[in-house]
Design a protein around this motif. Sequence first.
Motif, PDB file in Angstrom:
ATOM      1  N   VAL A  40     -26.236  27.132   7.844  1.00  0.00           N
ATOM      2  CA  VAL A  40     -25.627  27.413   6.551  1.00  0.00           C
ATOM      3  C   VAL A  40     -24.127  27.443   6.783  1.00  0.00           C
ATOM      4  N   LYS A  41     -23.434  26.502   6.162  1.00  0.00           N
ATOM      5  CA  LYS A  41     -21.996  26.376   6.380  1.00  0.00           C
ATOM      6  C   LYS A  41     -21.274  26.267   5.051  1.00  0.00           C
ATOM      7  N   LEU A  42     -20.038  26.682   5.039  1.00  0.00           N
ATOM      8  CA  LEU A  42     -19.201  26.472   3.874  1.00  0.00           C
ATOM      9  C   LEU A  42     -18.725  25.025   3.885  1.00  0.00           C
ATOM     10  N   PRO A  43     -18.575  24.430   2.713  1.00  0.00           N
ATOM     11  CA  PRO A  43     -18.082  23.043   2.698  1.00  0.00           C
ATOM     12  C   PRO A  43     -16.657  22.985   3.225  1.00  0.00           C
ATOM     13  N   LYS A  44     -16.305  21.831   3.773  1.00  0.00           N
ATOM     14  CA  LYS A  44     -14.961  21.630   4.292  1.00  0.00           C
ATOM     15  C   LYS A  44     -13.965  21.702   3.135  1.00  0.00           C
ATOM     16  N   ALA A  45     -12.890  22.432   3.337  1.00  0.00           N
ATOM     17  CA  ALA A  45     -11.869  22.561   2.303  1.00  0.00           C
ATOM     18  C   ALA A  45     -11.204  21.203   2.064  1.00  0.00           C
ATOM     19  N   PRO A  46     -10.878  20.909   0.819  1.00  0.00           N
ATOM     20  CA  PRO A  46     -10.203  19.634   0.563  1.00  0.00           C
ATOM     21  C   PRO A  46      -8.828  19.605   1.217  1.00  0.00           C
ATOM     22  N   GLU A  47      -8.370  18.403   1.503  1.00  0.00           N
ATOM     23  CA  GLU A  47      -7.053  18.263   2.110  1.00  0.00           C
ATOM     24  C   GLU A  47      -5.965  18.677   1.125  1.00  0.00           C
ATOM     25  N   ASN A  48      -4.875  19.181   1.667  1.00  0.00           N
ATOM     26  CA  ASN A  48      -3.726  19.539   0.861  1.00  0.00           C
ATOM     27  C   ASN A  48      -2.761  18.358   0.875  1.00  0.00           C
ATOM     28  N   ALA A  49      -2.727  17.610  -0.214  1.00  0.00           N
ATOM     29  CA  ALA A  49      -1.889  16.407  -0.286  1.00  0.00           C
ATOM     30  C   ALA A  49      -0.415  16.742  -0.127  1.00  0.00           C
ATOM     31  N   ALA A  50      -0.034  17.971  -0.427  1.00  0.00           N
ATOM     32  CA  ALA A  50       1.372  18.363  -0.280  1.00  0.00           C
ATOM     33  C   ALA A  50       1.812  18.332   1.182  1.00  0.00           C
ATOM     34  N   LYS A  51       0.865  18.374   2.107  1.00  0.00           N
ATOM     35  CA  LYS A  51       1.191  18.371   3.539  1.00  0.00           C
ATOM     36  C   LYS A  51       1.149  16.970   4.152  1.00  0.00           C
ATOM     37  N   TRP A  52       0.806  15.960   3.361  1.00  0.00           N
ATOM     38  CA  TRP A  52       0.748  14.593   3.861  1.00  0.00           C
ATOM     39  C   TRP A  52       2.155  14.075   4.141  1.00  0.00           C
ATOM     40  N   SER A  53       2.251  13.172   5.079  1.00  0.00           N
ATOM     41  CA  SER A  53       3.520  12.491   5.322  1.00  0.00           C
ATOM     42  C   SER A  53       3.795  11.531   4.163  1.00  0.00           C
ATOM     43  N   LYS A  54       5.033  11.098   4.041  1.00  0.00           N
ATOM     44  CA  LYS A  54       5.384  10.124   2.999  1.00  0.00           C
ATOM     45  C   LYS A  54       4.555   8.861   3.158  1.00  0.00           C
ATOM     46  N   GLU A  55       4.351   8.417   4.403  1.00  0.00           N
ATOM     47  CA  GLU A  55       3.579   7.201   4.664  1.00  0.00           C
ATOM     48  C   GLU A  55       2.132   7.365   4.207  1.00  0.00           C
ATOM     49  N   ARG A  56       1.535   8.500   4.510  1.00  0.00           N
ATOM     50  CA  ARG A  56       0.148   8.753   4.107  1.00  0.00           C
ATOM     51  C   ARG A  56       0.039   8.805   2.590  1.00  0.00           C
ATOM     52  N   PHE A  57       0.974   9.500   1.961  1.00  0.00           N
ATOM     53  CA  PHE A  57       0.959   9.613   0.514  1.00  0.00           C
ATOM     54  C   PHE A  57       1.093   8.237  -0.139  1.00  0.00           C
ATOM     55  N   ASP A  58       2.035   7.441   0.359  1.00  0.00           N
ATOM     56  CA  ASP A  58       2.224   6.087  -0.171  1.00  0.00           C
ATOM     57  C   ASP A  58       0.970   5.231   0.012  1.00  0.00           C
ATOM     58  N   ALA A  59       0.307   5.371   1.168  1.00  0.00           N
ATOM     59  CA  ALA A  59      -0.908   4.598   1.441  1.00  0.00           C
ATOM     60  C   ALA A  59      -2.023   4.978   0.467  1.00  0.00           C
ATOM     61  N   GLU A  60      -2.163   6.270   0.173  1.00  0.00           N
ATOM     62  CA  GLU A  60      -3.190   6.722  -0.775  1.00  0.00           C
ATOM     63  C   GLU A  60      -2.889   6.210  -2.181  1.00  0.00           C
ATOM     64  N   LEU A  61      -1.618   6.242  -2.574  1.00  0.00           N
ATOM     65  CA  LEU A  61      -1.241   5.702  -3.879  1.00  0.00           C
ATOM     66  C   LEU A  61      -1.538   4.207  -3.951  1.00  0.00           C
ATOM     67  N   GLU A  62      -1.259   3.504  -2.871  1.00  0.00           N
ATOM     68  CA  GLU A  62      -1.514   2.060  -2.827  1.00  0.00           C
ATOM     69  C   GLU A  62      -3.011   1.764  -2.968  1.00  0.00           C
ATOM     70  N   LYS A  63      -3.840   2.561  -2.302  1.00  0.00           N
ATOM     71  CA  LYS A  63      -5.289   2.371  -2.428  1.00  0.00           C
ATOM     72  C   LYS A  63      -5.743   2.564  -3.877  1.00  0.00           C
ATOM     73  N   GLY A  64      -5.234   3.610  -4.506  1.00  0.00           N
ATOM     74  CA  GLY A  64      -5.599   3.864  -5.894  1.00  0.00           C
ATOM     75  C   GLY A  64      -5.141   2.753  -6.820  1.00  0.00           C
ATOM     76  N   TYR A  65      -3.933   2.264  -6.584  1.00  0.00           N
ATOM     77  CA  TYR A  65      -3.392   1.176  -7.395  1.00  0.00           C
ATOM     78  C   TYR A  65      -4.238  -0.086  -7.223  1.00  0.00           C
ATOM     79  N   ASN A  66      -4.613  -0.402  -6.002  1.00  0.00           N
ATOM     80  CA  ASN A  66      -5.455  -1.577  -5.745  1.00  0.00           C
ATOM     81  C   ASN A  66      -6.824  -1.429  -6.400  1.00  0.00           C
ATOM     82  N   ASP A  67      -7.391  -0.226  -6.357  1.00  0.00           N
ATOM     83  CA  ASP A  67      -8.668   0.005  -7.042  1.00  0.00           C
ATOM     84  C   ASP A  67      -8.534  -0.259  -8.537  1.00  0.00           C
TER      85      ASP A  67
END
Length: 85
Positions: free
Chosen positions: A37-64
Amino acid sequence: MALAMQFALKIALIPVSNAINMFYKQIILQQGIPFDVKLPKAPENAAKWSKERFDAELEKGYNDMLKGRTRPAAMVMSDIKKKKG
């Protein structure tokens, strides 16, 4: 979740009452709950992402979006509400 469980048991040809009895017997045999019995993994805090990671996630969403892999927000919220309860 209950419907998914009932569906799985129906496919396996196991009545719900038998599944409950099997669960109880496993509790006795294991001397506790027969799974972790485990607690679910906490979601990532996007505020702690690097600029590169944030840009990559935005790019993925835009492509979708460009490829039509999107759903209306109302539909997503409806699905979340159904899963919760």
